[in-house]
Design a protein around this motif. Structure first.
Motif, mmCIF file in Angstrom:
data_model
loop_
_atom_site.group_PDB
_atom_site.id
_atom_site.type_symbol
_atom_site.label_atom_id
_atom_site.label_comp_id
_atom_site.label_asym_id
_atom_site.label_seq_id
_atom_site.Cartn_x
_atom_site.Cartn_y
_atom_site.Cartn_z
ATOM 1 N N PHE A 1 2.698 6.148 -18.672
ATOM 2 C CA PHE A 1 2.378 5.052 -19.626
ATOM 3 C C PHE A 1 1.033 5.444 -20.090
ATOM 4 N N TRP A 2 -0.044 5.396 -19.675
ATOM 5 C CA TRP A 2 -1.383 5.938 -20.098
ATOM 6 C C TRP A 2 -1.467 6.910 -20.984
ATOM 7 N N LEU A 3 -0.931 8.029 -20.773
ATOM 8 C CA LEU A 3 -0.659 9.352 -21.587
ATOM 9 C C LEU A 3 0.017 9.093 -23.038
ATOM 10 N N GLN A 4 1.187 8.120 -22.850
ATOM 11 C CA GLN A 4 1.651 7.739 -24.071
ATOM 12 C C GLN A 4 0.887 6.914 -24.927
ATOM 13 N N ARG A 5 -0.093 6.133 -24.549
ATOM 14 C CA ARG A 5 -0.625 5.188 -25.160
ATOM 15 C C ARG A 5 -1.929 6.055 -25.650
ATOM 16 N N VAL A 6 -2.412 6.730 -25.127
ATOM 17 C CA VAL A 6 -3.560 7.775 -25.591
ATOM 18 C C VAL A 6 -3.030 8.659 -26.754
ATOM 19 N N THR A 7 -1.901 9.227 -26.550
ATOM 20 C CA THR A 7 -1.454 10.136 -27.678
ATOM 21 C C THR A 7 -1.077 9.466 -28.878
ATOM 22 N N GLY A 8 -0.662 8.138 -28.576
ATOM 23 C CA GLY A 8 -0.312 7.298 -29.475
ATOM 24 C C GLY A 8 -1.426 6.679 -30.310
ATOM 25 N N ILE A 9 -2.544 6.542 -29.666
ATOM 26 C CA ILE A 9 -3.935 6.314 -30.528
ATOM 27 C C ILE A 9 -4.295 7.370 -31.076
ATOM 28 N N ILE B 1 1.076 15.170 -31.617
ATOM 29 C CA ILE B 1 2.583 14.346 -31.850
ATOM 30 C C ILE B 1 3.622 14.921 -31.078
ATOM 31 N N ALA B 2 3.624 16.436 -30.789
ATOM 32 C CA ALA B 2 4.717 17.007 -30.137
ATOM 33 C C ALA B 2 4.419 16.396 -28.558
ATOM 34 N N MET B 3 3.405 16.241 -28.038
ATOM 35 C CA MET B 3 2.986 15.867 -26.755
ATOM 36 C C MET B 3 3.473 14.339 -26.555
ATOM 37 N N HIS B 4 3.227 13.572 -27.589
ATOM 38 C CA HIS B 4 3.916 12.057 -27.690
ATOM 39 C C HIS B 4 5.354 12.047 -27.378
ATOM 40 N N MET B 5 5.861 13.142 -28.311
ATOM 41 C CA MET B 5 7.360 13.165 -28.514
ATOM 42 C C MET B 5 8.013 13.501 -27.055
ATOM 43 N N ARG B 6 7.254 14.516 -26.422
ATOM 44 C CA ARG B 6 7.936 15.019 -25.150
ATOM 45 C C ARG B 6 7.972 13.827 -24.111
ATOM 46 N N ILE B 7 6.854 13.032 -23.912
ATOM 47 C CA ILE B 7 6.717 11.861 -23.085
ATOM 48 C C ILE B 7 8.023 10.879 -23.437
ATOM 49 N N GLY B 8 7.852 10.469 -24.701
ATOM 50 C CA GLY B 8 8.861 9.479 -25.033
ATOM 51 C C GLY B 8 10.311 9.715 -24.824
ATOM 52 N N ARG C 1 0.711 -1.353 0.199
ATOM 53 C CA ARG C 1 0.051 -0.199 0.229
ATOM 54 C C ARG C 1 0.847 1.405 0.216
ATOM 55 N N ARG C 2 2.051 1.210 0.723
ATOM 56 C CA ARG C 2 3.039 2.327 0.548
ATOM 57 C C ARG C 2 3.474 2.778 -0.684
ATOM 58 N N VAL C 3 3.529 1.637 -1.614
ATOM 59 C CA VAL C 3 4.206 2.039 -2.859
ATOM 60 C C VAL C 3 3.162 1.962 -3.877
ATOM 61 N N ALA C 4 1.920 1.571 -3.733
ATOM 62 C CA ALA C 4 0.681 1.386 -4.892
ATOM 63 C C ALA C 4 0.812 2.731 -5.405
ATOM 64 N N GLY C 5 0.925 2.508 -7.212
ATOM 65 C CA GLY C 5 0.866 3.429 -7.867
ATOM 66 C C GLY C 5 1.899 4.443 -8.294
ATOM 67 N N LEU C 6 3.035 4.006 -7.314
ATOM 68 C CA LEU C 6 4.247 5.192 -7.473
ATOM 69 C C LEU C 6 4.970 4.722 -8.110
ATOM 70 N N GLY C 7 5.677 4.229 -8.842
ATOM 71 C CA GLY C 7 6.634 3.724 -9.730
ATOM 72 C C GLY C 7 7.957 4.527 -9.337
ATOM 73 N N SER C 8 8.916 4.352 -10.112
ATOM 74 C CA SER C 8 10.331 4.905 -9.701
ATOM 75 C C SER C 8 10.403 6.593 -9.805
ATOM 76 N N ALA C 9 9.523 7.052 -10.603
ATOM 77 C CA ALA C 9 9.431 8.551 -10.784
ATOM 78 C C ALA C 9 8.035 8.899 -9.977
ATOM 79 N N ARG C 10 7.398 8.209 -9.476
ATOM 80 C CA ARG C 10 6.163 8.480 -8.857
ATOM 81 C C ARG C 10 5.003 8.824 -9.791
ATOM 82 N N SER C 11 5.175 8.852 -11.204
ATOM 83 C CA SER C 11 4.135 8.901 -12.143
ATOM 84 C C SER C 11 4.298 8.033 -13.419
ATOM 85 N N GLY C 12 4.784 6.918 -12.846
ATOM 86 C CA GLY C 12 5.061 6.040 -14.047
ATOM 87 C C GLY C 12 3.597 5.364 -14.975
#
Length: 132
Positions: free
Chosen positions: A29-37, A81-88, A14-25
């Motif tokens: 991940f989802w924003l990269q997929r949404v912009t890709g679609i 495309i610019a948003m997707h590029m920034r995230i990548g 529970r202490r680490v749930a949803g946090l990833g290494s950068a706390r926003s992984g």
């Protein structure tokens, strides 16, 4: 137990749930997929528009961009495309730049660069669209 003693009633999971290494992984991940679609859908709209004026010269492209549908579609594609590029690039920087100072500078430069590229592209489309 009091919270000042450092112990917690929360489980380790529970202490680490949803946090990833950068706390926003997960969000990245989802924003990269949404912009890709969205890129895929917008490219499927924009490529036929551009092909329709291929080889017809500058005037045909200007007329195409004066169509609100075409101008909006191309502007949305440039933005997505610019948003997707920034995230990548952010993921690459976070994974491969190990010096914290260089990482921060690279992330800032990445944001400014993608905002500039997207902004200039959208400005160009809108300028032509409005007859400037």
């Amino acid at each position: 137990m009091s919270s000042s003693s450092g112990s917690s009633m929360r489980t380790p999971r529970r202490r680490v749930a949803g946090l990833g290494s950068a706390r926003s992984g997960t969000g990245h991940f989802w924003l990269q997929r949404v912009t890709g679609i969205s890129n895929l859908l917008l490219i499927l709209i924009c490529v036929p528009l551009v092909i329709s004026v291929a080889g017809e010269g500058h005037g045909a492209l200007v007329e195409l961009l004066r169509n609100p549908f075409a101008a909006v579609a191309l502007s949305l594609a440039l933005f997505s495309i610019a948003m997707h590029m920034r995230i990548g690039m952010q993921v690459v920087i976070e994974d491969y730049v190990h010096s914290e100072g260089m990482k921060v500078l690279a992330l800032i430069a990445n944001s400014f660069f993608t905002i500039a590229v997207g902004g200039v592209g959208v400005f160009a489309v809108l300028k032509i669209s409005f007859g400037g």
